[in-house]
Enzyme design. Structure first.
Site, PDB file in Angstrom:
ATOM      1  N   LYS A 152      21.025 -37.244  14.612  1.00  0.00           N
ATOM      2  CA  LYS A 152      20.372 -37.676  15.847  1.00  0.00           C
ATOM      3  C   LYS A 152      21.072 -37.181  17.111  1.00  0.00           C
ATOM      4  CE  LYS A 152      18.080 -41.723  13.894  1.00  0.00           C
ATOM      5  NZ  LYS A 152      17.694 -43.117  14.078  1.00  0.00           N
ATOM      6  N   ASN A 173      15.578 -38.990  18.084  1.00  0.00           N
ATOM      7  CA  ASN A 173      15.108 -39.307  16.731  1.00  0.00           C
ATOM      8  C   ASN A 173      13.712 -38.758  16.471  1.00  0.00           C
ATOM      9  OD1 ASN A 173      13.664 -41.164  18.370  1.00  0.00           O
ATOM     10  ND2 ASN A 173      13.411 -42.552  16.634  1.00  0.00           N
ATOM     11  N   ASP A 190      13.988 -44.855  19.276  1.00  0.00           N
ATOM     12  CA  ASP A 190      14.810 -45.933  18.717  1.00  0.00           C
ATOM     13  C   ASP A 190      15.067 -47.023  19.748  1.00  0.00           C
ATOM     14  OD1 ASP A 190      15.191 -45.017  16.115  1.00  0.00           O
ATOM     15  OD2 ASP A 190      16.936 -43.819  16.643  1.00  0.00           O
ATOM     16  N   GLY A 228      27.512 -50.495  13.721  1.00  0.00           N
ATOM     17  CA  GLY A 228      27.274 -49.069  13.548  1.00  0.00           C
ATOM     18  C   GLY A 228      27.170 -48.350  14.873  1.00  0.00           C
ATOM     19  N   ALA A 229      27.891 -47.229  14.997  1.00  0.00           N
ATOM     20  CA  ALA A 229      27.941 -46.496  16.262  1.00  0.00           C
ATOM     21  C   ALA A 229      27.381 -45.084  16.120  1.00  0.00           C
ATOM     22  CB  ALA A 229      29.385 -46.449  16.772  1.00  0.00           C
ATOM     23  N   GLY A 230      26.404 -44.905  15.233  1.00  0.00           N
ATOM     24  CA  GLY A 230      25.786 -43.599  15.062  1.00  0.00           C
ATOM     25  C   GLY A 230      24.700 -43.361  16.090  1.00  0.00           C
TER      26      GLY A 230
END
Length: 262
Positions: A152, A173, A190, A228-230
């Site tokens: 992403k 995304n 997102d 989560g840090a994606g």
């Protein structure tokens, strides 16, 4: 193989990369007898689903309860992908991800595509190298992609344009190929999709409590905990902060999580 004078030829390969599959698709147009051709394994999955688009004689599927890795089940070919409706004019949308087999995208998107009577199909695409992928699949027959783990953020550099929200988040995304010039345009859905869903839930809960809602976002001054840090985490952190929430991030990579809260 044609020189054997067989009535039907079957060719099965084991592609090491999804970018090898167009070689299979090209065979259908030059073979002088009916051809069954596909690549096994997860990277070769679309060679089976898209076989009718390029003129394949038939498509193989595994029987439910006796699955074969990388081979779609007969049920999915018939019910999810509707291979009997795929033809040379079918537009192909796909999820670019690694891994990709976990995605529920085809189950969700294909019924919608059919509901609006659009000649298209949504397929999972196991991609190892973004640069190679976009160079091999430049056709307008592939007009758009979803982007999943772990691309992403990296996919931004392959977009000719990035809309303002995706640019602010620095992650996309969704990619659309502009028909006029083939340029890839990056978007981020997102952020608003997740944040507005959370806001709607909070508003409903608030109304149930006292019958009133605030003009401000219900996330304002709330503690927003993100795991989560994606790429998706980056979008949610941006959205929550823009609504005035206090963001706390949990991630195995401290430096990566720090980028989301600063």
């Amino acid at each position: 193989m044609q020189e054997t004078r067989a009535n039907i030829i079957k060719l099965v390969t084991n592609a090491a990369d999804i970018t090898e599959l167009p070689k299979i698709f090209n065979l259908f147009s030059i073979c002088q007898v009916p051809l069954i051709a596909y690549s096994s394994g997860e990277r070769g999955l679309i060679s089976q689903i898209l076989s009718p688009k390029y003129g394949g004689f038939l498509v193989y599927g595994s029987i439910d309860g006796d699955s074969i890795p990388g081979l779609p089940t007969l049920a999915s070919l018939i019910e999810v992908y509707k291979v009997d409706c795929i033809n040379k004019d079918t537009k192909v949308f796909g999820l670019i991800s690694k891994p990709v087999g976990h995605s529920k995208g085809p189950i969700l998107h294909n019924p919608v595509i059919r509901h609006v009577n659009f000649n298209g199909v949504y397929v999972p695409m196991f991609v190892d190298d973004l640069q190679k992928f976009f160079s091999v699949y430049p056709s307008p027959d592939f007009p758009g992609f979803s982007v999943g783990i772990p691309y992403k953020e990296a996919v931004i550099e392959f977009c000719g344009e990035v809309n303002q929200l995706a640019q602010s988040i620095d992650a996309a995304n969704t990619i659309i190929r502009r028909p006029s010039d083939g340029k890839l345009i990056g978007y981020n859905t997102d952020c608003e999709a997740a944040i507005t869903a959370i806001e709607d839930a909070l508003v409903r809960a608030h109304r149930c409590t006292n019958g009133k809602t605030s003009l401000n976002s219900p996330l304002k001054d709330k503690l927003f905990v993100l795991v989560g840090a994606g790429g998706a985490g980056r979008a949610l952190a941006f959205g929550a902060k823009s609504r005035g929430a206090h963001v706390v991030v949990f991630d195995i990579d401290f430096e990566q999580s720090l980028l989301l809260v600063l």
